[in-house]
Design an enzyme around this catalytic site. Structure first.
Site, PDB file in Angstrom:
ATOM      1  N   LYS A 134       0.494  -1.521   0.097  1.00 52.10           N
ATOM      2  CA  LYS A 134      -0.359  -0.231  -0.196  1.00 52.10           C
ATOM      3  C   LYS A 134       0.578   0.947   0.317  1.00 52.10           C
ATOM      4  O   LYS A 134       1.920   1.070   0.903  1.00 52.10           O
ATOM      5  CB  LYS A 134      -0.963   0.277   0.988  1.00 52.10           C
ATOM      6  CG  LYS A 134      -1.932   1.145   1.477  1.00 52.10           C
ATOM      7  CD  LYS A 134      -2.688   1.073   2.926  1.00 52.10           C
ATOM      8  CE  LYS A 134      -4.238   1.553   2.964  1.00 52.10           C
ATOM      9  NZ  LYS A 134      -4.564   1.676   4.155  1.00 52.10           N
ATOM     10  N   SER A 168      -9.232   1.989   3.070  1.00 56.64           N
ATOM     11  CA  SER A 168      -8.342   2.929   1.949  1.00 56.64           C
ATOM     12  C   SER A 168      -7.693   1.396   1.381  1.00 56.64           C
ATOM     13  O   SER A 168      -6.534   2.035   0.463  1.00 56.64           O
ATOM     14  CB  SER A 168      -7.155   3.965   3.256  1.00 56.64           C
ATOM     15  OG  SER A 168      -6.436   3.310   3.931  1.00 56.64           O
ATOM     16  N   SER A 188      -9.425  -0.373   7.104  1.00 54.81           N
ATOM     17  CA  SER A 188      -8.597   0.431   6.089  1.00 54.81           C
ATOM     18  C   SER A 188      -8.294  -1.577   5.290  1.00 54.81           C
ATOM     19  O   SER A 188      -8.419  -1.345   4.608  1.00 54.81           O
ATOM     20  CB  SER A 188      -7.912   1.968   5.802  1.00 54.81           C
ATOM     21  OG  SER A 188      -8.670   2.053   6.706  1.00 54.81           O
TER      22      SER A 188
END
Length: 463
Positions: A80, A154, A178
């Site tokens: 990420k 996210s 997330s």
């Protein structure tokens, strides 16, 4: 044949039906040419191929023994874009400069040390502020089941990449759901371990953020977590031991929570998981966990942290939604933050007592289906000025506040063909229990492949 995750790829490599270079090349090519969901924001290219060549050389030298000390050898992993990586840019989904050193975060370094090939960085919202994957630096990440809808966030880029075979596994972060929210939206496994089990450096002072894997299977999640776990001097929380004694009995006491505003379709799909748990012999009963003022306290904790690191001079370049959170944080007093911490303490105490009655808490990971790709939440929470940007995911953020392990597992599809996740949460430190139960439940719940999603085709090595 099609990639199905870490264990599957590793078996192909072991049997000589695939080389690490072939696999990495296929992943990079697919991510470059077929990433129609905008899962990636950067690809590793030649650096990944060099790592793959080293993996092939080790496999030729040692054969099956190559994986004894390098359990991820030759498998592909994405990272990420919140997490620092050497040789790859880290923009954190933001137009703001990233002044952190360009070296691997501890978890990334451990993945590489275990032989994983880092193939790229996946999309995130700015600094991971929202549970969608919108930013000013890239298009929104879309759902592999319906491109009109959100992949969640996210860690939405990570979930979409795993779901569509654009990596074997992904490393995400989870500050308020997330990892688990996009895992539920995209039909993959998302695991948030106990706070500190996987070191997070630099971490945030709100002590909400965790790191963990997104994978195709529970076994893959457990393997990646094992590789990344362990103390690290840069994360004091990683040295804390478990407060909960091991729970090894076969018949578990499971508290089932249905949160307000759960849709009929989510309820219908997750009921299959409840029936499966009962069929395995576990005692499942309805329960609830009440903690007054929990969401407002979460908002204040998050907003205070965001405001502490934000300079007014940078406001015009900040994500507009995140800026609303920052502005709220600038209105808070020290007393407001202490009151929010008191609510955290109340929730920890409440859930500690709850876990004396139950071994596991289960629920739908998200009580609703995916919303529009360009939104930060469902219509009633889509205006950031209302500060409701996480209120629609009430099953996720409590376990960030308490630091408990929680895992989202695909439970099935709605009648509209959208995935639904079931969440299993355990006491602090009881990660193995969560993973073991998830693996047993996974065997009873089929996880369908996204329709029409690009798959990385693995060509068998010529004899």
């Amino acid at each position: 044949m099609t990639a199905h995750g870490v264990h599957h790829t590793r078996e192909l490599l072991r049997r000589g039906e695939l080389s690490a270079v072939e696999h990495t090349t296929a992943v990079l090519t697919a991510a470059r040419d077929h990433d129609t969901l905008d899962a990636y924001v950067a690809l590793a290219g030649e650096q990944a191929l060099r790592a793959a060549r080293r993996a092939d050389a080790r496999i030729r030298e040692l054969g099956a023994d190559a994986w004894r000390t390098l359990p991820l050898l030759g498998t592909t992993v994405s990272v990420k874009d919140l997490l620092q990586t050497r040789h790859l840019p880290t923009r954190r989904g933001s137009l703001l400069p990233n002044d952190r050193p360009a070296h691997d975060a501890p978890a990334v370094a451990r993945l590489r040390a275990a032989g994983a090939v880092v193939v790229g960085k996946t999309a995130t919202s700015e600094y991971g502020w929202s549970a969608s994957t919108l930013s000013r630096t890239a298009p929104p990440t879309r759902n592999p089941y319906d491109r009109r809808l959100s992949a969640g966030g996210s860690s939405g880029g990570a979930a979409a990449a795993v779901a569509t075979g654009l990596c074997d596994a992904a490393l995400g972060t989870d500050g308020c759901g997330s990892i688990r929210i996009p895992a539920a939206f995209c039909g993959v496994v998302g695991y948030k371990p106990t706070l500190g089990r996987i070191p997070y450096a630099p971490n945030s002072a709100d002590r909400l953020a965790h790191q963990g894997p997104l994978t195709r299977t529970v076994a893959d999640a457990a393997l990646l977590a094992q590789v990344m776990a362990g103390p690290h001097p840069a994360d004091p929380d990683s040295a804390l031991g478990s407060l909960d004694p091991p729970r090894t009995h076969r018949t578990l006491r499971i508290g089932w929570i249905e949160y307000d505003h759960t849709t009929a379709e989510v309820r219908r799909v997750t009921e299959q998981a409840r029936l499966a748990l009962t069929g395995q012999g576990h005692r499942v009963e309805d329960t609830e966990v009440r903690c007054p003022h929990l969401y407002p306290a979460l908002v204040d904790l998050l907003a205070a942290w965001e405001a502490a690191g934000a300079r007014p001079a940078d406001d015009e370049r900040a994500d507009p939604g995140r800026l609303e959170v920052i502005r709220h944080g600038r209105t808070l007093t020290a007393a407001d933050v202490i009151r929010a911490e008191q609510v955290r303490h109340t929730l920890r105490t409440t859930l500690r007592h709850t876990m004396d009655r139950y071994d596991i808490l289960a629920s739908a990971t998200v009580p609703l289906e995916p919303f529009a790709a360009h939104a930060v939440g469902p219509p009633w929470a889509a205006d950031a000025r209302d500060l409701q940007w996480l209120a629609w995911a009430p099953a996720a953020y409590p376990f960030n506040i308490t630091g408990q392990p929680a895992l989202s597992l695909p439970a099935g599809l709605t009648r509209a063909g959208l995935p639904v996740g079931v969440q299993l949460a355990g006491p602090v430190g009881a990660d193995d229990l969560v993973l073991q139960l998830a693996a047993r439940l996974e065997s009873d719940l089929a996880a369908p492949a996204p329709p029409g999603a690009p798959r990385v085709l693995q060509t068998a090595t010529a004899p």
